[in-house]
Scaffold this active site. Structure first.
Site, PDB file in Angstrom:
ATOM      1  CE  LYS A 209       3.549   3.673   7.015  1.00  0.00           C
ATOM      2  NZ  LYS A 209       3.121   5.046   7.358  1.00  0.00           N
ATOM      3  CD  GLU A 212       1.646   8.723   4.882  1.00  0.00           C
ATOM      4  OE1 GLU A 212       1.647   7.749   5.683  1.00  0.00           O
ATOM      5  OE2 GLU A 212       1.342   8.620   3.682  1.00  0.00           O
ATOM      6  N   GLY A 242       4.087   5.559   3.247  1.00  0.00           N
ATOM      7  CA  GLY A 242       3.629   4.228   2.860  1.00  0.00           C
ATOM      8  C   GLY A 242       4.515   3.526   1.852  1.00  0.00           C
ATOM      9  CD  GLU A 285     -10.957  -1.792   9.583  1.00  0.00           C
ATOM     10  OE1 GLU A 285     -11.538  -1.362   8.550  1.00  0.00           O
ATOM     11  OE2 GLU A 285     -10.646  -1.073  10.541  1.00  0.00           O
ATOM     12  CB  CYS A 319     -13.334   2.097   7.598  1.00  0.00           C
ATOM     13  SG  CYS A 319     -13.202   1.561   9.295  1.00  0.00           S
ATOM     14  CD  GLU A 416     -13.635   4.014   2.688  1.00  0.00           C
ATOM     15  OE1 GLU A 416     -12.635   3.559   2.116  1.00  0.00           O
ATOM     16  OE2 GLU A 416     -13.945   3.705   3.857  1.00  0.00           O
ATOM     17  CB  ILE A 417     -17.010  10.207   0.237  1.00  0.00           C
ATOM     18  CG1 ILE A 417     -17.852   9.815  -0.997  1.00  0.00           C
ATOM     19  CG2 ILE A 417     -16.701  11.702   0.234  1.00  0.00           C
ATOM     20  CD1 ILE A 417     -19.212  10.483  -1.081  1.00  0.00           C
TER      21      ILE A 417
HETATM   22  P1  ADP Z   1      -5.192   7.015   3.071  1.00  0.00           P
HETATM   23  O1  ADP Z   1      -5.210   7.220   1.577  1.00  0.00           O
HETATM   24  O2  ADP Z   1      -6.480   7.253   3.683  1.00  0.00           O
HETATM   25  O3  ADP Z   1      -4.044   7.705   3.732  1.00  0.00           O
HETATM   26  P2  ADP Z   1      -3.797   4.530   2.978  1.00  0.00           P
HETATM   27  O4  ADP Z   1      -4.310   3.161   2.798  1.00  0.00           O
HETATM   28  O5  ADP Z   1      -2.958   5.093   1.856  1.00  0.00           O
HETATM   29  O6  ADP Z   1      -5.001   5.449   3.306  1.00  0.00           O
HETATM   30  O7  ADP Z   1      -2.921   4.645   4.301  1.00  0.00           O
HETATM   31  C1  ADP Z   1      -3.019   3.796   5.407  1.00  0.00           C
HETATM   32  C2  ADP Z   1      -1.634   3.428   5.855  1.00  0.00           C
HETATM   33  O8  ADP Z   1      -1.007   2.690   4.814  1.00  0.00           O
HETATM   34  C3  ADP Z   1      -0.712   4.609   6.139  1.00  0.00           C
HETATM   35  O9  ADP Z   1       0.090   4.313   7.269  1.00  0.00           O
HETATM   36  C4  ADP Z   1       0.130   4.683   4.888  1.00  0.00           C
HETATM   37  O10 ADP Z   1       1.401   5.276   5.073  1.00  0.00           O
HETATM   38  C5  ADP Z   1       0.277   3.212   4.555  1.00  0.00           C
HETATM   39  N1  ADP Z   1       0.634   2.927   3.149  1.00  0.00           N
HETATM   40  C6  ADP Z   1       0.362   3.663   2.046  1.00  0.00           C
HETATM   41  N2  ADP Z   1       0.874   3.073   0.941  1.00  0.00           N
HETATM   42  C7  ADP Z   1       1.492   1.940   1.343  1.00  0.00           C
HETATM   43  C8  ADP Z   1       2.211   0.888   0.683  1.00  0.00           C
HETATM   44  N3  ADP Z   1       2.418   0.900  -0.621  1.00  0.00           N
HETATM   45  N4  ADP Z   1       2.671  -0.126   1.434  1.00  0.00           N
HETATM   46  C9  ADP Z   1       2.466  -0.165   2.765  1.00  0.00           C
HETATM   47  N5  ADP Z   1       1.812   0.781   3.433  1.00  0.00           N
HETATM   48  C10 ADP Z   1       1.326   1.832   2.762  1.00  0.00           C
END
Ligand code: ADP
Length: 512
Positions: A209, A212, A242, A285, A319, A416-417
């Protein structure tokens, strides 16, 4: 990639130094690419989502819609997992040997290399990173990563173990099975390579996945994988959000392992979902707040160059960004002055124009988040020397920003900014700086700048981080393991260590 002299000497190591625009790619037209509606890739076919829903992916340099993308949810994840299961248990993949998998991985690397320009354009269009970075950094590292893991595909092996009694005991390192992989938007193609390389080399099948915000390049690479001959179901790409598609993947009862890269808070959700479903294997990670420590005896200009790159590269969306920059007291003023001048001269603008070193943040949400951190720094009493605002009113561009007089307890020093915001702090002694550097929940990376070998080694031992760079920053290589201590993650990606994340060890004991 435009190699620096040191890098050429270092051979394989890819130092992420932004290449100087050489005129060859001075201005690249992004308008030449028009991207049609993107379907998801399941079981060797491009298909619509079961619900028929789609979502928009935006160009962060303009805020305009690039295209519609099929929006995956639980039903689509189910189909992708079924296809991956079939390919793993009974498809041609299940009978394929290491050398055949190596051949396919090498073919995929070749195909990515042959389509480097198009992929780099798509990456910059969807993510906003400068085209020269996509072309000279992300794409070559991706190709290398696939070639590196192709090399492992026929070398995944166990041991023969002497045990007591009349027995033959040996281990087999078997693929885990169906692997779910969730990746972020900051290095969409490279994160895919870090995940697919070891998973496929070890004989697993994958359901990916993508984030988005940046789904396009994963779908393009899935097409290349299909064209070079990966059997149906081995690779599946389900774009979506997510909490829907991502959560469905991490809680799926028929997914054997989940590999995740993203925020620490999301990583906890993924791990919880894994624990509450089928105890699938988990590797994470996650975030960082990496200390970058400059001693007075360092080569100051090299340290400034490295710290500048280590923070501002990729719009600060790394990161490993060296966002806690500690400088020894006696050189602090000179360092701050030079760094501020450098940040002030950083050019921010169109990712497809090589005149600009910095593109937009990936989304409005991320830009607002970064601007929010800048506000909090000002409110908490840090002194801002440059930057602080948005650039223009179109797209999501943020000025390179530097804070001094930053206290450890301030939000900008702790959280983390993920943006172009640097905090420069002062230190006096080695023991003091070791304690301050380690006083964080994160432990992804750290760096030390000094000409004193003893000091460098003492610091590298003392710093609690998965990677410590000495007199360099952001040096990555497919052979060098990468991952975090503490809340920066679980497990290691890349290198031989990555194979352990994608294999189960089976012990066989035969009575002689
Ligand atoms: P950011 O806030 O920088 O987008 P995330 O950790 O939210 O970082 O996003 C990293 C990945 O995790 C994306 O592919 C996002 O769609 C996915 N993601 C976000 N929320 C969830 C969740 N509850 N379960 C699984 N994957 C998620």
């Amino acid at each position: 990639m435009a190699a620096t002299k040191t890098q050429a000497k270092a051979g394989n190591s890819a130092k992420l130094t932004r290449p100087v625009a050489n005129g060859k790619h001075a201005k690249v037209s992004s308008g030449a690419i028009s991207v049609p509606y993107q379907k998801m890739f399941i079981g060797g076919r491009f298909v619509d989502s079961v619900s028929g829903k789609t979502f928009e992916t935006l160009n962060p340099a303009t805020g305009n819609v690039i295209c519609q993308v099929a929006e995956g949810d639980k039903a689509d994840i189910d189909l992708a997992v079924k296809a991956a299961r079939k390919a793993f248990e009974s498809g041609p993949w299940s009978k394929m040997h290491g050398p055949d998998r190596a051949r396919l991985l090498n073919k995929l690397a070749d195909a990515i290399e042959a389509n480097r320009e198009e992929l780099a354009k798509l990456e910059s269009l969807d993510n906003g990173k400068p085209y020269s970075d996509s072309f000279n950094i992300d794409l070559p590292l991706t190709v290398k990563c696939f070639r590196y893991f192709a090399g492992w595909a026929d070398k995944v092996m166990g041991k023969t173990i002497p045990i007591e009694g009349d027995f033959l005991c040996y281990t087999r390192h078997e693929p885990i099975g169906v692997v779910g992989q969730i990746i972020p938007w900051n290095f969409p193609i490279l994160m895919l390579a870090w995940k697919w390389g070891p998973a496929l080399a070890c004989g697993n099948t994958v359901v990916l996945k993508p984030a988005e915000q940046t789904p396009i390049t994963a779908l393009r690479i899935a097409k290349l994988a299909h064209e070079v001959g990966f059997p149906a179901g081995v690779i599946n790409v389900v774009p979506g959000y997510g909490p829907t598609a991502g959560a469905a993947l991490s809680s799926h009862m028929d997914v054997d392992k989940i590999g995740f890269t993203g925020e620490t808070t999301t990583g906890k959700l993924v791990m919880t979902a894994a624990a509450q479903s089928n105890l699938k294997r988990v590797s994470l990670e996650l975030g960082g707040k990496s200390p970058n420590i400059v001693f007075a005896d360092a080569d100051i200009d090299a340290a400034i160059e490295g710290a500048y790159f280590g923070l501002f590269f990729n719009q600060g969306q790394c990161c490993v960004a060296g966002s806690r920059l500690y400088v020894e007291e006696s050189i602090y003023d000179e360092f701050v002055k030079k760094m501020t001048a450098k940040a002030k001269s950083r050019k921010v603008g169109d990712p497809f124009d090589a005149a600009f070193e910095q593109g937009p943040q990936v989304s409005q949400e991320q830009m607002d988040k970064v601007l929010g951190y800048i506000d909090s720094g000002k409110k908490e009493g840090a002194k801002m020397l440059t930057g602080g605002g948005r650039v223009g009113s179109n797209g999501y561009f943020v000025e390179p920003t530097i804070f001094v007089d930053v206290k450890e307890e301030m939000k900008i020093a702790r959280e983390e900014i993920f943006g172009p915001v640097m905090s420069i702090m002062k230190f006096k002694h080695m023991d003091e700086i070791i304690e301050r550097a380690n006083k964080t929940m994160f432990g992804l990376a750290a760096a030390v700048w000094t000409k004193d070998v003893k000091k460098a080694l003492r610091m590298s031992n003392a710093l609690k981080a998965g990677t410590v760079w000495v007199n360099c920053y952001d040096v990555f290589d497919a052979a060098a393991p990468f991952g975090g201590f503490k809340m920066s993650g679980i497990g290691r990606e890349m290198g031989e260590y990555a194979l352990t994340q994608y294999t189960e060890v089976k012990t066989v004991i035969v009575a002689m």
